[in-house]
Design a protein around this motif. Structure first.
Motif, PDB file in Angstrom:
ATOM      1  N   TYR A   8       0.872  -1.165   0.000  1.00  0.00           N
ATOM      2  CA  TYR A   8       0.000   0.000   0.000  1.00  0.00           C
ATOM      3  C   TYR A   8       0.913   1.220   0.000  1.00  0.00           C
ATOM      4  O   TYR A   8       1.904   1.260   0.728  1.00  0.00           O
ATOM      5  N   LEU A  32      -2.389  -2.815  -3.177  1.00  0.00           N
ATOM      6  CA  LEU A  32      -3.577  -2.762  -2.327  1.00  0.00           C
ATOM      7  C   LEU A  32      -4.228  -1.398  -2.498  1.00  0.00           C
ATOM      8  O   LEU A  32      -3.573  -0.375  -2.313  1.00  0.00           O
ATOM      9  N   GLU A  33      -5.489  -1.384  -2.858  1.00  0.00           N
ATOM     10  CA  GLU A  33      -6.184  -0.121  -3.094  1.00  0.00           C
ATOM     11  C   GLU A  33      -7.271   0.082  -2.051  1.00  0.00           C
ATOM     12  O   GLU A  33      -8.311  -0.566  -2.096  1.00  0.00           O
ATOM     13  N   ASP A  34      -6.991   0.980  -1.115  1.00  0.00           N
ATOM     14  CA  ASP A  34      -7.934   1.344  -0.068  1.00  0.00           C
ATOM     15  C   ASP A  34      -8.971   2.283  -0.672  1.00  0.00           C
ATOM     16  O   ASP A  34      -8.619   3.271  -1.316  1.00  0.00           O
ATOM     17  N   LYS A  35     -10.236   1.993  -0.465  1.00  0.00           N
ATOM     18  CA  LYS A  35     -11.310   2.802  -1.057  1.00  0.00           C
ATOM     19  C   LYS A  35     -11.597   4.077  -0.260  1.00  0.00           C
ATOM     20  O   LYS A  35     -12.391   4.911  -0.682  1.00  0.00           O
ATOM     21  N   LEU A  59     -10.947  -3.197   1.104  1.00  0.00           N
ATOM     22  CA  LEU A  59     -10.185  -3.621  -0.070  1.00  0.00           C
ATOM     23  C   LEU A  59     -11.038  -4.560  -0.911  1.00  0.00           C
ATOM     24  O   LEU A  59     -11.993  -5.150  -0.413  1.00  0.00           O
ATOM     25  N   ASP A  60     -10.659  -4.742  -2.150  1.00  0.00           N
ATOM     26  CA  ASP A  60     -11.292  -5.737  -3.007  1.00  0.00           C
ATOM     27  C   ASP A  60     -11.052  -7.100  -2.351  1.00  0.00           C
ATOM     28  O   ASP A  60      -9.901  -7.489  -2.113  1.00  0.00           O
ATOM     29  N   ALA A  87      -4.939  -0.544   5.270  1.00  0.00           N
ATOM     30  CA  ALA A  87      -4.888  -1.546   4.188  1.00  0.00           C
ATOM     31  C   ALA A  87      -4.141  -2.795   4.641  1.00  0.00           C
ATOM     32  O   ALA A  87      -4.598  -3.922   4.414  1.00  0.00           O
ATOM     33  N   SER A  90      -6.076  -4.871   7.144  1.00  0.00           N
ATOM     34  CA  SER A  90      -7.048  -5.765   6.498  1.00  0.00           C
ATOM     35  C   SER A  90      -6.389  -7.028   5.972  1.00  0.00           C
ATOM     36  O   SER A  90      -6.937  -8.126   6.092  1.00  0.00           O
TER      37      SER A  90
END
Length: 166
Positions: A8, A32-35, A59-60, A87, A90
């Motif tokens: 991240y 890792l893409e935190d929304k 995350l997805d 991130a 998670s």
């Protein structure tokens, strides 16, 4: 042994480290893409508060199974408010670390790496409860928040110092 680097990065320091390390050790990269919106001063404060409270990011969900497929996992993250990012929190909660070798790479502003021992214990406790093994923990110096990333040369020279251990 299959290896991935799950990372991240908000300001770009950890991204530079993860991508360079990936090339050096032949690892797959998982971004890792935190929304959550962490932009601006409000986002900066929110990020620090969420990290200090050990909050998890949204995350997805497919990323957890993707990371779990690897034998060796490198987790790369900035340090926010002296803590792990939401991130990575998670990932720690949702990834199957059973039988995995795990390395942790953090980027942080503080050149003395204050709190690194506490963070190392945090990772070790969680991962070992899930039957994984933390092999090594590395702290690298990143840039000041809200500033651009450190130069590629500054970051990659730090990675070169650890690359033979991973």
């Amino acid at each position: 042994m299959s290896t991935c680097i799950a990372y991240y990065s908000k300001s770009g320091n950890t991204k530079i480290v993860a991508e360079y390390l990936s090339k050096k050790i032949g690892a797959d990269i998982i971004k890792l893409e935190d929304k959550t919106n962490y932009k601006g001063i409000v986002g900066f404060v929110k990020g620090g508060m969420n990290a200090s409270r050990t909050k998890k990011a949204e995350l997805d969900v497919t990323v957890y199974n993707e990371i779990s497929k690897y034998d060796r996992i490198v987790l790369a993250t900035p340090v926010w408010a002296g803590k792990t990012t939401p991130a990575i929190n998670s990932v720690l909660e949702n990834v199957d670390f059973n039988g995995k070798e795990v390395y942790v790479v953090t980027t942080q502003v503080d050149p003395s790496f204050k709190g690194a021992d506490e963070r190392k214990r945090f990772y070790k406790d969680i991962i070992e409860k899930k039957n994984g093994k933390v092999i090594e923990y590395f702290s690298l110096q990143g840039a000041i928040p809200s500033k651009s990333a450190k130069s590629i040369e500054e970051l990659t020279s730090q990675v070169d110092e650890i690359v033979n251990i991973v």
